[in-house]
Design a protein around this motif. Structure first.
Motif, PDB file in Angstrom:
ATOM      1  N   ARG A 274      30.928  50.477  35.148  1.00 26.26           N
ATOM      2  CA  ARG A 274      30.027  51.576  35.532  1.00 26.26           C
ATOM      3  C   ARG A 274      28.634  51.082  35.891  1.00 26.26           C
ATOM      4  NH1 ARG A 274      32.775  53.729  31.105  1.00 26.26           N
ATOM      5  NH2 ARG A 274      34.058  55.506  31.670  1.00 26.26           N
ATOM      6  N   ASP A 275      28.205  49.981  35.259  1.00 23.02           N
ATOM      7  CA  ASP A 275      26.837  49.507  35.467  1.00 23.02           C
ATOM      8  C   ASP A 275      26.777  47.980  35.310  1.00 23.02           C
ATOM      9  OD1 ASP A 275      26.827  49.020  32.640  1.00 23.02           O
ATOM     10  OD2 ASP A 275      26.083  51.064  32.297  1.00 23.02           O
ATOM     11  N   GLU A 276      25.590  47.439  35.502  1.00 20.86           N
ATOM     12  CA  GLU A 276      25.386  45.987  35.424  1.00 20.86           C
ATOM     13  C   GLU A 276      25.727  45.444  34.042  1.00 20.86           C
ATOM     14  OE1 GLU A 276      24.210  43.595  37.638  1.00 20.86           O
ATOM     15  OE2 GLU A 276      24.289  45.012  39.300  1.00 20.86           O
ATOM     16  N   ASP A 277      25.378  46.190  32.997  1.00 17.75           N
ATOM     17  CA  ASP A 277      25.650  45.742  31.637  1.00 17.75           C
ATOM     18  C   ASP A 277      27.151  45.566  31.413  1.00 17.75           C
ATOM     19  OD1 ASP A 277      24.991  45.165  28.837  1.00 17.75           O
ATOM     20  OD2 ASP A 277      25.909  47.130  28.433  1.00 17.75           O
ATOM     21  N   GLU A 278      27.936  46.552  31.817  1.00 17.48           N
ATOM     22  CA  GLU A 278      29.393  46.437  31.680  1.00 17.48           C
ATOM     23  C   GLU A 278      29.927  45.279  32.509  1.00 17.48           C
ATOM     24  OE1 GLU A 278      30.972  50.910  30.546  1.00 17.48           O
ATOM     25  OE2 GLU A 278      31.473  50.083  32.505  1.00 17.48           O
ATOM     26  N   LYS A 279      29.388  45.108  33.696  1.00 16.62           N
ATOM     27  CA  LYS A 279      29.839  44.011  34.564  1.00 16.62           C
ATOM     28  C   LYS A 279      29.593  42.661  33.888  1.00 16.62           C
ATOM     29  CE  LYS A 279      27.535  42.284  37.985  1.00 16.62           C
ATOM     30  NZ  LYS A 279      26.844  41.976  39.225  1.00 16.62           N
ATOM     31  N   HIS A 280      28.416  42.487  33.307  1.00 14.62           N
ATOM     32  CA  HIS A 280      28.091  41.218  32.649  1.00 14.62           C
ATOM     33  C   HIS A 280      28.949  40.997  31.399  1.00 14.62           C
ATOM     34  CE1 HIS A 280      24.945  40.188  35.386  1.00 14.62           C
ATOM     35  NE2 HIS A 280      24.284  41.305  35.150  1.00 14.62           N
ATOM     36  N   ARG A 281      29.222  42.061  30.634  1.00 15.08           N
ATOM     37  CA  ARG A 281      30.091  41.933  29.456  1.00 15.08           C
ATOM     38  C   ARG A 281      31.498  41.504  29.871  1.00 15.08           C
ATOM     39  NH1 ARG A 281      28.763  47.342  27.523  1.00 15.08           N
ATOM     40  NH2 ARG A 281      31.005  47.673  27.477  1.00 15.08           N
ATOM     41  N   ALA A 282      32.013  42.111  30.928  1.00 15.86           N
ATOM     42  CA  ALA A 282      33.353  41.757  31.406  1.00 15.86           C
ATOM     43  C   ALA A 282      33.382  40.318  31.914  1.00 15.86           C
ATOM     44  CB  ALA A 282      33.786  42.706  32.513  1.00 15.86           C
ATOM     45  N   ASP A 283      32.366  39.936  32.651  1.00 11.17           N
ATOM     46  CA  ASP A 283      32.288  38.582  33.203  1.00 11.17           C
ATOM     47  C   ASP A 283      32.257  37.541  32.081  1.00 11.17           C
ATOM     48  OD1 ASP A 283      31.966  36.725  35.404  1.00 11.17           O
ATOM     49  OD2 ASP A 283      29.881  36.512  34.749  1.00 11.17           O
ATOM     50  N   GLU A 284      31.415  37.746  31.095  1.00 15.43           N
ATOM     51  CA  GLU A 284      31.305  36.799  29.982  1.00 15.43           C
ATOM     52  C   GLU A 284      32.619  36.675  29.220  1.00 15.43           C
ATOM     53  OE1 GLU A 284      28.034  37.866  27.469  1.00 15.43           O
ATOM     54  OE2 GLU A 284      26.551  37.515  29.054  1.00 15.43           O
ATOM     55  N   LEU A 285      33.272  37.789  28.939  1.00 12.89           N
ATOM     56  CA  LEU A 285      34.522  37.738  28.194  1.00 12.89           C
ATOM     57  C   LEU A 285      35.627  37.073  29.009  1.00 12.89           C
ATOM     58  CD1 LEU A 285      35.870  40.159  25.680  1.00 12.89           C
ATOM     59  CD2 LEU A 285      37.423  39.418  27.469  1.00 12.89           C
ATOM     60  N   LEU A 286      35.739  37.438  30.276  1.00 13.68           N
ATOM     61  CA  LEU A 286      36.817  36.878  31.107  1.00 13.68           C
ATOM     62  C   LEU A 286      36.647  35.379  31.342  1.00 13.68           C
ATOM     63  CD1 LEU A 286      37.412  39.764  33.663  1.00 13.68           C
ATOM     64  CD2 LEU A 286      38.960  38.980  31.854  1.00 13.68           C
ATOM     65  N   GLU A 287      35.421  34.896  31.337  1.00  9.33           N
ATOM     66  CA  GLU A 287      35.195  33.453  31.523  1.00  9.33           C
ATOM     67  C   GLU A 287      35.766  32.640  30.363  1.00  9.33           C
ATOM     68  OE1 GLU A 287      31.048  32.865  32.394  1.00  9.33           O
ATOM     69  OE2 GLU A 287      31.341  33.379  34.510  1.00  9.33           O
ATOM     70  N   HIS A 288      35.984  33.270  29.191  1.00  4.43           N
ATOM     71  CA  HIS A 288      36.608  32.587  28.054  1.00  4.43           C
ATOM     72  C   HIS A 288      38.121  32.480  28.235  1.00  4.43           C
ATOM     73  CE1 HIS A 288      32.987  32.357  25.668  1.00  4.43           C
ATOM     74  NE2 HIS A 288      32.749  33.640  25.908  1.00  4.43           N
ATOM     75  N   TYR A 289      38.674  33.290  29.134  1.00  2.00           N
ATOM     76  CA  TYR A 289      40.113  33.330  29.330  1.00  2.00           C
ATOM     77  C   TYR A 289      40.571  32.699  30.641  1.00  2.00           C
ATOM     78  CZ  TYR A 289      40.597  36.462  25.348  1.00  2.00           C
ATOM     79  OH  TYR A 289      40.592  36.986  24.078  1.00  2.00           O
ATOM     80  N   SER A 290      39.685  32.618  31.626  1.00  2.00           N
ATOM     81  CA  SER A 290      40.087  32.127  32.948  1.00  2.00           C
ATOM     82  C   SER A 290      38.947  31.360  33.598  1.00  2.00           C
ATOM     83  CB  SER A 290      40.486  33.301  33.852  1.00  2.00           C
ATOM     84  OG  SER A 290      40.755  32.864  35.163  1.00  2.00           O
ATOM     85  N   LYS A 291      39.307  30.370  34.386  1.00  2.00           N
ATOM     86  CA  LYS A 291      38.305  29.607  35.153  1.00  2.00           C
ATOM     87  C   LYS A 291      38.058  30.237  36.520  1.00  2.00           C
ATOM     88  CE  LYS A 291      37.817  26.332  32.123  1.00  2.00           C
ATOM     89  NZ  LYS A 291      36.908  26.683  31.074  1.00  2.00           N
ATOM     90  N   GLU A 292      38.909  31.194  36.905  1.00  2.00           N
ATOM     91  CA  GLU A 292      38.809  31.830  38.212  1.00  2.00           C
ATOM     92  C   GLU A 292      38.342  33.285  38.037  1.00  2.00           C
ATOM     93  OE1 GLU A 292      42.147  31.017  40.943  1.00  2.00           O
ATOM     94  OE2 GLU A 292      42.940  29.837  39.268  1.00  2.00           O
ATOM     95  N   VAL A 293      37.030  33.474  37.931  1.00  2.00           N
ATOM     96  CA  VAL A 293      36.454  34.796  37.754  1.00  2.00           C
ATOM     97  C   VAL A 293      35.588  35.116  38.967  1.00  2.00           C
ATOM     98  CG1 VAL A 293      34.956  36.243  36.307  1.00  2.00           C
ATOM     99  CG2 VAL A 293      36.463  34.550  35.238  1.00  2.00           C
ATOM    100  N   ALA A 294      35.770  36.309  39.497  1.00  2.00           N
ATOM    101  CA  ALA A 294      34.966  36.768  40.645  1.00  2.00           C
ATOM    102  C   ALA A 294      34.353  38.104  40.291  1.00  2.00           C
ATOM    103  CB  ALA A 294      35.839  36.899  41.894  1.00  2.00           C
ATOM    104  N   GLU A 295      33.200  38.407  40.878  1.00  2.00           N
ATOM    105  CA  GLU A 295      32.561  39.679  40.606  1.00  2.00           C
ATOM    106  C   GLU A 295      31.841  40.197  41.842  1.00  2.00           C
ATOM    107  OE1 GLU A 295      28.289  38.908  38.693  1.00  2.00           O
ATOM    108  OE2 GLU A 295      29.919  38.186  37.430  1.00  2.00           O
ATOM    109  N   SER A 296      31.650  41.517  41.864  1.00  2.00           N
ATOM    110  CA  SER A 296      30.870  42.136  42.933  1.00  2.00           C
ATOM    111  C   SER A 296      29.409  42.133  42.511  1.00  2.00           C
ATOM    112  CB  SER A 296      31.359  43.564  43.179  1.00  2.00           C
ATOM    113  OG  SER A 296      31.099  44.368  42.038  1.00  2.00           O
ATOM    114  N   LEU A 297      28.548  42.621  43.389  1.00  2.00           N
ATOM    115  CA  LEU A 297      27.120  42.692  43.047  1.00  2.00           C
ATOM    116  C   LEU A 297      26.859  43.713  41.975  1.00  2.00           C
ATOM    117  CD1 LEU A 297      25.456  42.497  46.561  1.00  2.00           C
ATOM    118  CD2 LEU A 297      25.651  40.721  44.859  1.00  2.00           C
TER     119      LEU A 297
END
Length: 176
Positions: A153-176
């Motif tokens: 929904r917002d930048e905060d959620e995007k950053h939380r998802a990005d940080e968590l997924l980086e612990h599980y995968s080396k291939e993480v992509a995100e939108s602005l």
């Protein structure tokens, strides 16, 4: 002006992570719900060769039309106002070409400013920031891999998802 004033989508931000096996992808999806607090409607698991890939990546496709209308209306007005302000600067500065026909100067600058605003709105409407997530997900699905897509929904959620997924995968992509 904030992005929320222009974009009508409930989930304007996306994060994806590619996995080589289903178990690891499901573990990451569970962690997003348990540790990061995402709801099940914000997390999608894209299977290899998934026929629902487009819907899972772009959940808010119905809101895209609203984004197109809103962005064009708002940015056209912003551009026209900017054009009027610039015309006022030229007329106020006393330039001969501006003071001889100030009505025309204001009119032309407002129209050109509005057109430039609408060109910017076109760029916003096509959402080029989603391209990395879409491309990663399509490529992974085509090559028999799993992808977890998070709709934030917002930048905060995007950053939380990005940080968590980086612990599980080396291939993480995100939108602005």
């Amino acid at each position: 002006m904030t992005q929320a004033e222009i974009i009508s989508e409930r989930f304007p931000h996306k994060v994806s992570a590619v996995f080589h096996n289903e178990r690891r992808a499901r573990d990451a999806a569970k962690a997003l719900a348990a540790k990061a607090g995402f709801s099940s409607d914000q997390i999608d698991l894209v299977d290899p060769h998934d026929p629902q890939l487009a819907h899972k990546v772009e959940k808010d496709s119905g809101a895209i039309f609203s984004t197109i209308l809103r962005s064009h209306a708002v940015l056209a007005v912003v551009g026209a106002v900017a054009g009027l302000i610039l015309a006022g600067v030229f007329v106020g500065a006393g330039f001969d070409w501006a003071t001889t026909s100030p009505g025309w100067v204001y009119g032309v600058f407002a129209v050109v400013g509005g057109a430039i605003g609408m060109l910017g709105a076109g760029l916003v409407s096509i959402r080029p920031d989603h391209e990395p997530v879409i491309a990663e997900t399509q490529g992974a699905s085509k090559h028999g891999e799993w992808t977890v897509v998070v709709h934030a929904r917002d930048e905060d959620e995007k950053h939380r998802a990005d940080e968590l997924l980086e612990h599980y995968s080396k291939e993480v992509a995100e939108s602005l």
